[in-house]
Design an enzyme around this catalytic site. Structure first.
Site, PDB file in Angstrom:
ATOM      1  N   TYR A  40      29.642  24.154  61.401  1.00  0.00           N
ATOM      2  CA  TYR A  40      28.233  24.556  61.294  1.00  0.00           C
ATOM      3  C   TYR A  40      27.741  25.159  62.610  1.00  0.00           C
ATOM      4  O   TYR A  40      27.119  26.226  62.625  1.00  0.00           O
ATOM      5  CB  TYR A  40      27.401  23.321  60.922  1.00  0.00           C
ATOM      6  N   LYS A  76      26.291  28.963  63.284  1.00  0.00           N
ATOM      7  CA  LYS A  76      24.922  29.269  63.732  1.00  0.00           C
ATOM      8  C   LYS A  76      24.946  29.974  65.095  1.00  0.00           C
ATOM      9  O   LYS A  76      24.125  30.860  65.355  1.00  0.00           O
ATOM     10  CB  LYS A  76      24.081  27.990  63.778  1.00  0.00           C
ATOM     11  N   ALA A 120      29.454  26.503  65.008  1.00  0.00           N
ATOM     12  CA  ALA A 120      30.078  27.810  65.248  1.00  0.00           C
ATOM     13  C   ALA A 120      29.393  28.883  64.405  1.00  0.00           C
ATOM     14  O   ALA A 120      29.137  30.000  64.875  1.00  0.00           O
ATOM     15  CB  ALA A 120      31.569  27.742  64.912  1.00  0.00           C
TER      16      ALA A 120
HETATM   17  P1  NAP Z   1      19.166  22.865  51.313  1.00  0.00           P
HETATM   18  O1  NAP Z   1      17.946  22.109  50.963  1.00  0.00           O
HETATM   19  O2  NAP Z   1      20.492  22.268  50.993  1.00  0.00           O
HETATM   20  O3  NAP Z   1      19.046  24.302  50.641  1.00  0.00           O
HETATM   21  C1  NAP Z   1      20.094  25.201  50.731  1.00  0.00           C
HETATM   22  C2  NAP Z   1      19.783  26.404  49.873  1.00  0.00           C
HETATM   23  O4  NAP Z   1      20.848  27.367  50.009  1.00  0.00           O
HETATM   24  C3  NAP Z   1      19.694  26.065  48.391  1.00  0.00           C
HETATM   25  O5  NAP Z   1      18.705  26.863  47.782  1.00  0.00           O
HETATM   26  C4  NAP Z   1      21.080  26.451  47.872  1.00  0.00           C
HETATM   27  O6  NAP Z   1      21.013  26.751  46.481  1.00  0.00           O
HETATM   28  C5  NAP Z   1      21.347  27.696  48.722  1.00  0.00           C
HETATM   29  N1  NAP Z   1      22.773  28.035  48.824  1.00  0.00           N
HETATM   30  C6  NAP Z   1      23.770  27.290  49.358  1.00  0.00           C
HETATM   31  N2  NAP Z   1      24.954  27.925  49.244  1.00  0.00           N
HETATM   32  C7  NAP Z   1      24.688  29.118  48.631  1.00  0.00           C
HETATM   33  C8  NAP Z   1      25.501  30.208  48.205  1.00  0.00           C
HETATM   34  N3  NAP Z   1      26.829  30.214  48.407  1.00  0.00           N
HETATM   35  N4  NAP Z   1      24.891  31.253  47.610  1.00  0.00           N
HETATM   36  C9  NAP Z   1      23.557  31.262  47.404  1.00  0.00           C
HETATM   37  N5  NAP Z   1      22.738  30.257  47.775  1.00  0.00           N
HETATM   38  C10 NAP Z   1      23.304  29.187  48.369  1.00  0.00           C
HETATM   39  O7  NAP Z   1      19.208  23.185  52.885  1.00  0.00           O
HETATM   40  P2  NAP Z   1      18.004  23.250  53.957  1.00  0.00           P
HETATM   41  O8  NAP Z   1      17.936  21.959  54.690  1.00  0.00           O
HETATM   42  O9  NAP Z   1      16.787  23.783  53.316  1.00  0.00           O
HETATM   43  O10 NAP Z   1      18.594  24.339  54.965  1.00  0.00           O
HETATM   44  C11 NAP Z   1      18.349  25.715  54.730  1.00  0.00           C
HETATM   45  C12 NAP Z   1      18.798  26.521  55.930  1.00  0.00           C
HETATM   46  O11 NAP Z   1      18.161  26.021  57.098  1.00  0.00           O
HETATM   47  C13 NAP Z   1      20.296  26.452  56.207  1.00  0.00           C
HETATM   48  O12 NAP Z   1      20.742  27.707  56.688  1.00  0.00           O
HETATM   49  C14 NAP Z   1      20.394  25.420  57.296  1.00  0.00           C
HETATM   50  O13 NAP Z   1      21.536  25.586  58.095  1.00  0.00           O
HETATM   51  C15 NAP Z   1      19.128  25.722  58.069  1.00  0.00           C
HETATM   52  N6  NAP Z   1      18.651  24.618  58.889  1.00  0.00           N
HETATM   53  C16 NAP Z   1      18.148  23.487  58.313  1.00  0.00           C
HETATM   54  C17 NAP Z   1      17.658  22.485  59.118  1.00  0.00           C
HETATM   55  C18 NAP Z   1      17.011  21.239  58.537  1.00  0.00           C
HETATM   56  O14 NAP Z   1      16.602  20.393  59.325  1.00  0.00           O
HETATM   57  N7  NAP Z   1      16.883  21.106  57.231  1.00  0.00           N
HETATM   58  C19 NAP Z   1      17.709  22.589  60.510  1.00  0.00           C
HETATM   59  C20 NAP Z   1      18.261  23.741  61.065  1.00  0.00           C
HETATM   60  C21 NAP Z   1      18.711  24.761  60.252  1.00  0.00           C
HETATM   61  P3  NAP Z   1      22.272  26.595  45.485  1.00  0.00           P
HETATM   62  O15 NAP Z   1      23.028  25.386  45.930  1.00  0.00           O
HETATM   63  O16 NAP Z   1      21.665  26.487  44.136  1.00  0.00           O
HETATM   64  O17 NAP Z   1      23.051  27.860  45.640  1.00  0.00           O
END
Ligand code: NAP
Length: 261
Positions: free
Chosen positions: A157, A161, A159
């Site tokens: 992860y 980001k 790497a």
């Molecule tokens: P999440 O709730 O698990 O949501 C992930 C989303 O991405 C879902 O809508 C999922 O839908 C979609 N997705 C995953 N794989 C996919 C694929 N191959 N094709 C199309 N859609 C896909 O995650 P989150 O916590 O909201 O995180 C979202 C982003 O923020 C990520 O990039 C994560 O690295 C970043 N981030 C999050 C945090 C945090 O604290 N939450 C912190 C830093 C960065 P489907 O599974 O239906 O495809």
């Protein structure tokens, strides 16, 4: 000064839940037409219906952002229907946590493909479209984990980001003359179902203690930063990542700030 994305056409990937859902809701509240993208149709439709029922404009397109043809088809469908694409906000991502010695090559590859390779796959079809428009905003959800701080069990992860933050710099140079900017938002810890299942309630409380604001962020906090970077007013900002983390990466040590307890 009014910062606005009113009437913009915006794709948001990963908009079926979590941060992407928050970004999509904020974009729609700000008057953009939002194309919500994910693999799970049921979850995506729920978000879209809820946005439309509260007066916004949204539709769902199913796509797997690991697949080149699905990424280009996504952009083609949007152009066919709307005639333009103002904002590509690629937020979808995964964060499998495993020690390196236990992590399979398949998990490594899937993390890099989902989080990083997809940035290239989604940027590429936007270039000719946005170049012809002489404007465009390409936005990514990066993370503080990797570019700014580190966590064991998140090597792939981190790497991916770190790669996003490097990618936006080179991409921004290729596109700057065409009125296309490429930027990222690097969230700290944001409350989503996926994050909560990673840390649990108690783990989340512990993390909140090392965040100067004393809390984890809301998904909309990322949406507001994306609105700014997606607006016309951000036209002179490119190749940058804005950290949205409640000040988490600032302290030299955990006791070097006063918490509101
Ligand atoms: P999440 O709730 O698990 O949501 C992930 C989303 O991405 C879902 O809508 C999922 O839908 C979609 N997705 C995953 N794989 C996919 C694929 N191959 N094709 C199309 N859609 C896909 O995650 P989150 O916590 O909201 O995180 C979202 C982003 O923020 C990520 O990039 C994560 O690295 C970043 N981030 C999050 C945090 C945090 O604290 N939450 C912190 C830093 C960065 P489907 O599974 O239906 O495809």
């Amino acid at each position: 000064m009014t910062i606005t994305i009113k009437n913009k056409v915006a794709i948001v990937t990963g908009a079926s839940r979590g941060i992407g859902e928050g970004i999509a809701r904020v974009f729609a509240n700000e008057g953009a037409s939002v194309i919500c993208v994910a693999r799970s149709k049921d979850d995506g439709i729920k978000v879209v219906n809820s946005i439309n029922n509260s007066g916004g404009k949204a539709e769902f397109i199913k796509a797997d952002i690991r697949e080149e043809n699905e990424c280009s088809e996504l952009v083609n469908r949007v152009i066919k229907k709307y005639g333009r694409l103002d904002i590509m906000c690629h937020n979808a991502g995964i964060y499998p946590d495993e020690l390196m010695e236990e992590m399979s090559v398949e998990i490594w590859d899937d993390t890099i493909n989902t989080n990083l390779r997809s940035c290239f796959l989604l940027t590429k079809p936007c270039i000719s479209v946005m170049r012809a428009q002489k404007s465009g905003r390409i936005l990514f959800t990066s993370s503080i984990t990797g570019p700014n701080v580190a966590q064991a069990r998140l090597a792939a992860y981190s790497a991916s980001k770190g790669g996003i933050n490097a990618f936006i710099k080179a991409a921004s140079l290729e596109l700057a003359k065409d009125g296309i900017t490429v930027n990222a938002v690097s969230p700290g810890n944001i409350v989503t179902d996926s994050l909560m299942s990673l840390y649990g309630e108690d783990g989340a409380k512990e993390i909140a203690k090392v965040v100067p604001t004393g809390n984890l962020g809301d998904t909309e906090d990322i949406g507001y930063a994306m609105v700014f970077l997606g607006s016309d007013q951000a036209k002179f900002i490119t190749g940058q990542s804005i950290v949205v983390d409640g000040g988490q990466i600032l302290p030299e040590d955990p006791d070097s700030f006063l918490r509101n307890e």
